[in-house]
Write a protein that holds these residues in place. Structure first.
Motif, PDB file in Angstrom:
ATOM      1  N   ARG A  57      -8.942 -25.029  -4.894  1.00  0.00           N
ATOM      2  CA  ARG A  57      -7.728 -25.187  -4.101  1.00  0.00           C
ATOM      3  C   ARG A  57      -7.025 -23.847  -3.881  1.00  0.00           C
ATOM      4  O   ARG A  57      -7.354 -22.846  -4.523  1.00  0.00           O
ATOM      5  N   LEU A  58      -6.041 -23.867  -2.994  1.00  0.00           N
ATOM      6  CA  LEU A  58      -5.251 -22.672  -2.699  1.00  0.00           C
ATOM      7  C   LEU A  58      -4.413 -22.274  -3.916  1.00  0.00           C
ATOM      8  O   LEU A  58      -4.421 -21.121  -4.327  1.00  0.00           O
ATOM      9  N   ASP A  59      -3.708 -23.249  -4.459  1.00  0.00           N
ATOM     10  CA  ASP A  59      -2.804 -22.992  -5.581  1.00  0.00           C
ATOM     11  C   ASP A  59      -2.469 -24.313  -6.259  1.00  0.00           C
ATOM     12  O   ASP A  59      -2.988 -25.356  -5.872  1.00  0.00           O
ATOM     13  N   ASP A  60      -1.598 -24.258  -7.238  1.00  0.00           N
ATOM     14  CA  ASP A  60      -1.225 -25.464  -7.969  1.00  0.00           C
ATOM     15  C   ASP A  60       0.022 -26.156  -7.420  1.00  0.00           C
ATOM     16  O   ASP A  60       0.481 -27.141  -7.984  1.00  0.00           O
ATOM     17  N   ALA A  61       0.545 -25.674  -6.290  1.00  0.00           N
ATOM     18  CA  ALA A  61       1.751 -26.276  -5.723  1.00  0.00           C
ATOM     19  C   ALA A  61       1.452 -27.505  -4.872  1.00  0.00           C
ATOM     20  O   ALA A  61       2.318 -28.353  -4.695  1.00  0.00           O
ATOM     21  N   GLY A  62       0.236 -27.599  -4.332  1.00  0.00           N
ATOM     22  CA  GLY A  62      -0.109 -28.730  -3.477  1.00  0.00           C
ATOM     23  C   GLY A  62       0.868 -28.849  -2.329  1.00  0.00           C
ATOM     24  O   GLY A  62       1.164 -27.886  -1.638  1.00  0.00           O
ATOM     25  N   MET A  63       1.395 -30.050  -2.153  1.00  0.00           N
ATOM     26  CA  MET A  63       2.365 -30.287  -1.085  1.00  0.00           C
ATOM     27  C   MET A  63       3.792 -30.153  -1.606  1.00  0.00           C
ATOM     28  O   MET A  63       4.735 -30.441  -0.897  1.00  0.00           O
ATOM     29  N   GLY A  64       3.925 -29.697  -2.860  1.00  0.00           N
ATOM     30  CA  GLY A  64       5.236 -29.596  -3.480  1.00  0.00           C
ATOM     31  C   GLY A  64       5.864 -28.229  -3.347  1.00  0.00           C
ATOM     32  O   GLY A  64       5.560 -27.449  -2.445  1.00  0.00           O
ATOM     33  N   ASP A  65       6.703 -27.910  -4.303  1.00  0.00           N
ATOM     34  CA  ASP A  65       7.481 -26.680  -4.320  1.00  0.00           C
ATOM     35  C   ASP A  65       6.589 -25.465  -4.552  1.00  0.00           C
ATOM     36  O   ASP A  65       5.916 -25.361  -5.577  1.00  0.00           O
ATOM     37  N   PRO A  66       6.554 -24.533  -3.605  1.00  0.00           N
ATOM     38  CA  PRO A  66       5.685 -23.368  -3.746  1.00  0.00           C
ATOM     39  C   PRO A  66       6.234 -22.269  -4.651  1.00  0.00           C
ATOM     40  O   PRO A  66       5.556 -21.277  -4.899  1.00  0.00           O
ATOM     41  N   ASN A  67       7.434 -22.419  -5.153  1.00  0.00           N
ATOM     42  CA  ASN A  67       7.997 -21.403  -6.046  1.00  0.00           C
ATOM     43  C   ASN A  67       7.242 -21.411  -7.367  1.00  0.00           C
ATOM     44  O   ASN A  67       6.884 -22.466  -7.878  1.00  0.00           O
ATOM     45  N   ASN A  68       7.002 -20.233  -7.902  1.00  0.00           N
ATOM     46  CA  ASN A  68       6.300 -20.078  -9.181  1.00  0.00           C
ATOM     47  C   ASN A  68       4.900 -20.689  -9.182  1.00  0.00           C
ATOM     48  O   ASN A  68       4.442 -21.196 -10.197  1.00  0.00           O
ATOM     49  N   ARG A  69       4.257 -20.640  -8.045  1.00  0.00           N
ATOM     50  CA  ARG A  69       2.915 -21.207  -7.958  1.00  0.00           C
ATOM     51  C   ARG A  69       1.885 -20.268  -8.558  1.00  0.00           C
ATOM     52  O   ARG A  69       2.066 -19.056  -8.601  1.00  0.00           O
ATOM     53  N   ASN A  70       0.775 -20.839  -8.997  1.00  0.00           N
ATOM     54  CA  ASN A  70      -0.363 -20.074  -9.490  1.00  0.00           C
ATOM     55  C   ASN A  70      -1.298 -19.837  -8.301  1.00  0.00           C
ATOM     56  O   ASN A  70      -1.855 -20.791  -7.757  1.00  0.00           O
ATOM     57  N   HIS A  71      -1.491 -18.604  -7.913  1.00  0.00           N
ATOM     58  CA  HIS A  71      -2.293 -18.229  -6.734  1.00  0.00           C
ATOM     59  C   HIS A  71      -3.787 -18.305  -7.083  1.00  0.00           C
ATOM     60  O   HIS A  71      -4.458 -17.282  -7.185  1.00  0.00           O
ATOM     61  N   GLU A  72      -4.309 -19.508  -7.233  1.00  0.00           N
ATOM     62  CA  GLU A  72      -5.677 -19.701  -7.716  1.00  0.00           C
ATOM     63  C   GLU A  72      -6.725 -19.093  -6.788  1.00  0.00           C
ATOM     64  O   GLU A  72      -7.651 -18.433  -7.247  1.00  0.00           O
ATOM     65  N   LEU A  73      -6.595 -19.323  -5.492  1.00  0.00           N
ATOM     66  CA  LEU A  73      -7.568 -18.798  -4.531  1.00  0.00           C
ATOM     67  C   LEU A  73      -7.548 -17.269  -4.518  1.00  0.00           C
ATOM     68  O   LEU A  73      -8.604 -16.634  -4.578  1.00  0.00           O
TER      69      LEU A  73
END
Length: 181
Positions: free
Chosen positions: A137-153
């Motif tokens: 996936r792109l990150d751990d925020a999914g369709m939720g809050d993108p603040n403090n997301r883990n930039h997995e991709l």
């Protein structure tokens, strides 16, 4: 229909392809493969998951491209079934989010099928030899809050650029099923 991507098939060689963007300019996968790797993303316009990540995807791909990792996005949906995914709307959609990578039309859906793409977004991260090292996936925020997301991709692609190998632990991407003819 909501789907998850399958587990990464490490080392799988992505089939070469040439597709055109909505303006008619052609791009070839093998020519975009850099010494740092290549991200091939299957996306579309109408999917709420792609819409939710559109801005984050722009930021993350800009970061990747600044590191010498190229990006190609492929739209494999049958846009006769979903007109909003048509080429004329792809240009507007890409401009809305400020995407600076080629957004390509898979008119006959052959590239999506060859890659086994299942949903939008579906991310394929290749090393410099064209071997698959990331299908997450792109990150751990999914369709939720993108603040403090883990930039997995981004993290995975930088690791691939540096070592040729992707992380062993990958979380599947989630999104709308590709609309096949």
């Amino acid at each position: 229909m909501l789907l998850d991507t399958p587990v990464c098939d490490f080392g799988w060689k992505g089939p070469d392809f040439t597709l055109m963007d909505a303006r008619g300019k052609s791009f070839t996968m093998s020519e975009r493969l850099s010494d740092k790797g290549l991200l091939v993303a299957f996306i579309c316009n109408h999917c709420p998951y792609v819409q939710a990540i559109g801005q984050r995807f722009a930021e993350d791909t800009d970061a990747l491209m600044s590191q010498g990792i190229n990006v190609l996005a492929v739209m494999s949906n049958d846009y006769r079934m979903v007109p909003g995914d048509g080429p004329e709307f792809m240009l507007k959609f890409a401009a809305k989010f400020g995407w600076s990578f080629p957004y390509l039309v898979d008119e006959d859906q052959s590239v999506g099928k060859a890659y086994g793409a299942v949903c939008t977004p579906d991310f394929f991260g290749f090393n410099k030899d064209g071997e698959l090292q990331y299908r997450g996936r792109l990150d751990d925020a999914g369709m939720g809050d993108p603040n403090n997301r883990n930039h997995e991709l981004v993290s995975a692609m930088i690791e691939i650029a540096r070592t040729g190998k992707g992380p062993q632990q990958q979380m599947p991407s989630m999104g709308c099923s590709i609309k096949w003819r």
